[in-house]
Design an enzyme around this catalytic site. Structure first.
Site, PDB file in Angstrom:
ATOM      1  N   ARG A   1       7.423  -5.171   3.009  1.00  0.00           N
ATOM      2  CA  ARG A   1       6.394  -6.007   2.875  1.00  0.00           C
ATOM      3  C   ARG A   1       5.938  -5.949   1.282  1.00  0.00           C
ATOM      4  NH1 ARG A   1       0.100  -4.724   4.835  1.00  0.00           N
ATOM      5  NH2 ARG A   1       0.721  -2.392   3.875  1.00  0.00           N
TER       6      ARG A   1
ATOM      7  N   HIS B   1       0.801  -1.167   0.011  1.00  0.00           N
ATOM      8  CA  HIS B   1      -0.079  -0.062  -0.016  1.00  0.00           C
ATOM      9  C   HIS B   1       0.868   1.334  -0.025  1.00  0.00           C
ATOM     10  CE1 HIS B   1      -3.506  -2.349   0.280  1.00  0.00           C
ATOM     11  NE2 HIS B   1      -3.226  -2.965   1.346  1.00  0.00           N
TER      12      HIS B   1
ATOM     13  N   ASP C   1      -7.677  -5.027   7.472  1.00  0.00           N
ATOM     14  CA  ASP C   1      -8.142  -6.050   6.543  1.00  0.00           C
ATOM     15  C   ASP C   1      -8.857  -7.151   7.365  1.00  0.00           C
ATOM     16  OD1 ASP C   1      -7.760  -5.335   3.735  1.00  0.00           O
ATOM     17  OD2 ASP C   1      -5.730  -5.674   4.124  1.00  0.00           O
TER      18      ASP C   1
ATOM     19  N   GLU D   1      -4.950 -11.663   7.890  1.00  0.00           N
ATOM     20  CA  GLU D   1      -5.603 -10.589   7.842  1.00  0.00           C
ATOM     21  C   GLU D   1      -7.027 -10.592   7.116  1.00  0.00           C
ATOM     22  OE1 GLU D   1      -3.851  -7.258   5.771  1.00  0.00           O
ATOM     23  OE2 GLU D   1      -2.725  -8.729   4.315  1.00  0.00           O
TER      24      GLU D   1
HETATM   25  C1  3PY Z   1      -3.878  -4.027   7.421  1.00  0.00           C
HETATM   26  O1  3PY Z   1      -4.313  -3.275   8.658  1.00  0.00           O
HETATM   27  O2  3PY Z   1      -4.813  -4.771   6.879  1.00  0.00           O
HETATM   28  C2  3PY Z   1      -2.534  -3.775   6.932  1.00  0.00           C
HETATM   29  O3  3PY Z   1      -2.384  -4.531   6.124  1.00  0.00           O
HETATM   30  C3  3PY Z   1      -1.673  -3.013   7.757  1.00  0.00           C
HETATM   31  O4  3PY Z   1      -0.746  -2.343   6.679  1.00  0.00           O
HETATM   32 MG    MG Z   2      -4.025  -5.341   5.051  1.00  0.00          MG
END
Ligand code: 3PY
Ligand code: MG
Length: 264
Positions: free
Chosen positions: A72, A46, A174, A148
């Site tokens: 990441r 992101h 997420d 996530e």
């Molecule tokens: C999330 O909170 O989904 C993340 O990937 C944080 O970067």
């Molecule tokens: Mg995420």
């Protein structure tokens, strides 16, 4: 090959504070690297960071000291994972690991044979870590699988059981969405906290590392006290915005006071 300072911190039983880089800039990466974080993560998912920017940022952080650097990657995709390690990253955080098969693919991309299927060509990694890189990389490189989603949560035990994975990293925004809650980096909704507690218990059961992204220092400290090994607090862009907002708010507060000053 030098030891990974993140692993050393973990072996000493300490939780590492993780600085997060979203801005595609070597100078801002260097500025962050000089602030004393235990580890720095460059975010290609992101964050606005492509491969060329990531390599320049990694080089800038390395030049600033010996802070370990995780990256990441944008997605579970072998090509970018292997290229990122070739650039000299100390480890990979991989988003959206939802089941055992995902975790096995991730582990295989990070580890050289016979443990995995990583292809050999560590161009900058050898410059950074030395000519014996291939002998030690499997023991030194850190692999964290992001949990996530509801699927990932349900498969936490399967994911944590995969050899070659060091641990999991929770993406609270997420995970919240996947559980029907509003996305949050400091979640307190019961379904999300239950999920976080489930992952904590599973990671401890498998004796694996446990990390999480958070949106505030106090929240991260609460998580540290629950036994996390790696905690992110905000990001370069969020920290810049918050500091700027504080200045502007202070300025406007002063103006307000001046405007409101009356004699009687
Ligand atoms: C999330 O909170 O989904 C993340 O990937 C944080 O970067
Ligand atoms: Mg995420």
């Amino acid at each position: 090959m030098q030891q990974n300072k993140l692993r050393q911190k973990w072996e000493a039983g300490q939780c590492a504070l993780n600085g997060w880089l979203s801005l595609p800039c070597a100078l801002s990466a260097e500025i962050m690297a000089r602030q004393g974080w235990d580890v720095i993560t460059i975010d290609m998912q992101h964050g606005m960071v492509d491969y060329a920017a990531m390599t320049a940022m990694l080089t800038a952080v390395n030049a600033a000291g010996d802070t370990p650097v995780l990256v990441r990657v944008p997605w579970l995709e072998e090509g970018i994972i292997m290229k990122t390690l070739d650039a000299g990253a100390d480890g990979i955080i991989c988003p959206m690991i939802n089941n055992r098969a995902d975790a096995e693919r991730f582990a295989a991309a990070v580890r050289y044979p016979p443990l995995g299927a990583r292809s050999f060509g560590p161009l900058r990694a050898q410059l950074r870590f030395g000519g014996d890189y291939h002998r030690h990389a499997n023991d030194v490189i850190v692999a964290l699988a992001m949990i996530e989603t509801k699927d990932g949560l349900d498969a936490a035990d399967d994911i944590l059981a995969v050899a070659g994975i060091d641990g999991v990293f929770i993406g609270p925004a997420d995970l919240s969405l996947s559980l029907g809650c509003a996305p949050s980096l400091t979640p307190d909704a019961a379904p999300v906290m239950d999920a976080v507690n489930t992952v904590i218990t599973a990671a401890r059961r498998h004796q694996r590392r446990l990390g999480m992204f958070t949106g505030a220092a106090d929240y991260a400290m609460r998580m540290r006290d629950k036994g996390f090994d790696l905690l992110t607090v905000q990001s370069d862009s969020r920290l810049m915005a918050a500091a700027a907002q504080a200045v502007v708010a202070r300025w406007n507060e002063e103006k307000q006071t001046q405007t409101n000053t009356t004699i009687y």
